[in-house]
Design a protein around this motif. Structure first.
Motif, mmCIF file in Angstrom:
data_model
loop_
_atom_site.group_PDB
_atom_site.id
_atom_site.type_symbol
_atom_site.label_atom_id
_atom_site.label_comp_id
_atom_site.label_asym_id
_atom_site.label_seq_id
_atom_site.Cartn_x
_atom_site.Cartn_y
_atom_site.Cartn_z
ATOM 1 N N GLU A 223 0.711 -1.091 0.068
ATOM 2 C CA GLU A 223 -0.153 -0.066 0.270
ATOM 3 C C GLU A 223 1.157 1.366 0.084
ATOM 4 O O GLU A 223 1.906 1.118 0.420
ATOM 5 N N GLU A 234 -3.578 10.962 -0.470
ATOM 6 C CA GLU A 234 -4.053 9.721 -0.966
ATOM 7 C C GLU A 234 -3.549 8.479 -0.126
ATOM 8 O O GLU A 234 -2.406 8.514 0.042
ATOM 9 N N LEU A 236 -3.754 4.290 -0.794
ATOM 10 C CA LEU A 236 -4.544 3.235 -1.614
ATOM 11 C C LEU A 236 -3.437 1.675 -1.631
ATOM 12 O O LEU A 236 -2.636 2.186 -1.357
ATOM 13 N N SER A 240 -3.996 -0.639 -6.989
ATOM 14 C CA SER A 240 -4.847 0.269 -7.584
ATOM 15 C C SER A 240 -4.465 1.585 -8.138
ATOM 16 O O SER A 240 -5.049 2.077 -8.721
ATOM 17 N N GLU A 244 -6.959 3.364 -10.284
ATOM 18 C CA GLU A 244 -7.958 3.907 -9.292
ATOM 19 C C GLU A 244 -7.433 5.317 -8.590
ATOM 20 O O GLU A 244 -8.213 5.688 -7.850
ATOM 21 N N SER A 245 -6.295 5.429 -9.087
ATOM 22 C CA SER A 245 -5.453 6.759 -8.175
ATOM 23 C C SER A 245 -6.546 7.978 -8.699
ATOM 24 O O SER A 245 -6.959 7.984 -9.843
ATOM 25 N N HIS A 310 -9.900 0.168 1.495
ATOM 26 C CA HIS A 310 -8.600 0.161 1.697
ATOM 27 C C HIS A 310 -8.008 1.472 0.522
ATOM 28 O O HIS A 310 -7.157 1.428 -0.108
ATOM 29 N N HIS A 311 -8.966 2.627 0.504
ATOM 30 C CA HIS A 311 -8.659 3.704 -0.488
ATOM 31 C C HIS A 311 -9.099 4.980 0.225
ATOM 32 O O HIS A 311 -10.283 5.015 0.294
#
Ligand SMILES: Nc1ncnc2c1ncn2[C@@H]1O[C@H](COP(=O)(O)OP(=O)(O)OP(=O)(O)O)[C@@H](O)[C@H]1O
Ligand SMILES: [Mg+2]
Length: 324
Positions: A223, A234, A236, A240, A244-245, A310-311
């Motif tokens: 992570e 941020e 994550l 991801s 996903e960022s 987890h984000h």
């Protein structure tokens, strides 16, 4: 079960004669047991400050406010005696520059066995055996002979391996590695990263890896926390990162990583300068001056909130569906 490390609402200021530096501004972060977590950010974003606060290794001009729960105990409030029992035994630290940390007048062996003897974890004979075996594990050839040598007889890459051995000798639950490879050349850097990952997995310990290099973080960790101006922008999972960022700052960092299979062209960069932490922190989003997606609502500070499992992200735009 509680996570191994939980940092809550952490604020750290450095007081100097001339200025007050707002180095850490309300950081929350969590390191679960057995996980490898990266702290990534530009120079001055507060990466070292937040991690050195964990075993309380900050200089005397640091004013710390907040909670740092290590295995359920708050290291901000622990006595010096209790802290000494944690340092080196439960929390190992690898510093950026081994020559500044190692004592030039003592052999590598003496410095390796010190934590074991200090914490009464082994006899001198057993400690020596353990040290030699660990030197071997971290890839030092002829460890028996090396045990009796002095730091000046080692190359930079070998000293960094020795630092890793010193940090690991007492089998800590948490290893903090603060830019451990930036002073080394690229091939040695890659070897050390592979070694760290192997040791972290084998021992099932938690690792916090501090770096300005997102690609290295992605290679080594599970992570990532992305810091800017002493705040988390941020958090994550590494897997991801690409798709996903959400934060414009992280997206900018991602785009400025060169790709071997990409076209040869000028890489995009994030315009502007990092925020000046010697001034009072602005009321709104601290990245807005450099943000291409700035909106009126950014005059208010976006909190770090969960957007998926987890984000977490601290950006109004991301919280309203993200950017493409
Ligand atoms: N002892 C100190 N006294 C005053 N200011 C300090 C002190 N140590 C750090 N700072 C300031 O605190 C801020 C955060 O510094 P820190 O070293 O944590 O950044 P970093 O993200 O680790 O940067 P780098 O990538 O350069 O190591 C910076 O503005 C730095 O100048
Ligand atoms: Mg640093």
């Amino acid at each position: 079960m509680h996570p191994l490390l939980q940092v809550k609402k952490l604020n750290i200021q450095f007081h100097t004669d001339e200025v007050r530096v707002n180095a850490i501004n309300g950081v929350d972060l969590t390191v679960p047991a057995g996980r490898a977590v990266a702290i990534v950010g530009e120079s001055g974003s507060g990466k070292s400050t937040v991690m050195m606060a964990v075993p309380r290794l900050l200089p005397g001009n640091a004013i710390v406010d907040g909670e740092i729960l290590f295995d359920g105990r708050d290291t901000v409030k622990l006595s010096e005696k209790d802290l000494r029992a944690l340092r080196g035994r439960e929390i190992g630290v690898i510093f950026q520059n081994p020559t500044a940390y190692l004592n030039p007048t003592k052999t590598i062996g003496q410095q390796l066995i010190e934590p074991l003897l200090y914490h009464h974890m082994a006899s001198a004979k057993a400690a020596k055996q353990q040290a030699i075996s660990l030197l071997d594990q971290v890839g030092i050839a002829d460890p028996e002979a090396r045990f009796n040598m002095y730091p000046f007889e080692f190359s930079g890459g070998m000293l960094q391996r020795v630092m890793i051995a010193i940090a690991l000798i007492a089998s800590p639950k948490l290893l903090i590695a603060d830019e451990p490879t930036t002073a080394l050349d690229v091939t040695i850097q890659a070897d050390i990263l592979v070694l760290l990952k192997k040791l972290q997995r084998e021992r099932g310990m938690s690792l916090v890896f501090v770096t300005h290099d997102l690609a290295v973080a992605a290679q080594l960790c599970d992570e990532v926390y992305v810091m800017y101006g002493g705040m988390v922008m941020e958090h994550l999972l590494v897997k991801s990162l690409v798709h996903e960022s959400k934060h414009p700052y992280l997206r900018g960092l991602m785009q400025s990583i060169p790709r071997l299979d990409g076209p040869v062209e000028r890489l995009p960069y994030i315009p502007g300068n990092p925020i000046n932490t010697t001034q009072p922190m602005p009321k709104g989003c601290i990245f807005q001056e450099r943000c291409h997606a700035r909106m009126p609502v950014c005059d208010e500070r976006p909190p770090l909130v969960g957007c998926a499992e987890h984000h977490e992200v601290a950006c109004w735009l991301a919280q309203n569906g993200g950017i493409s």
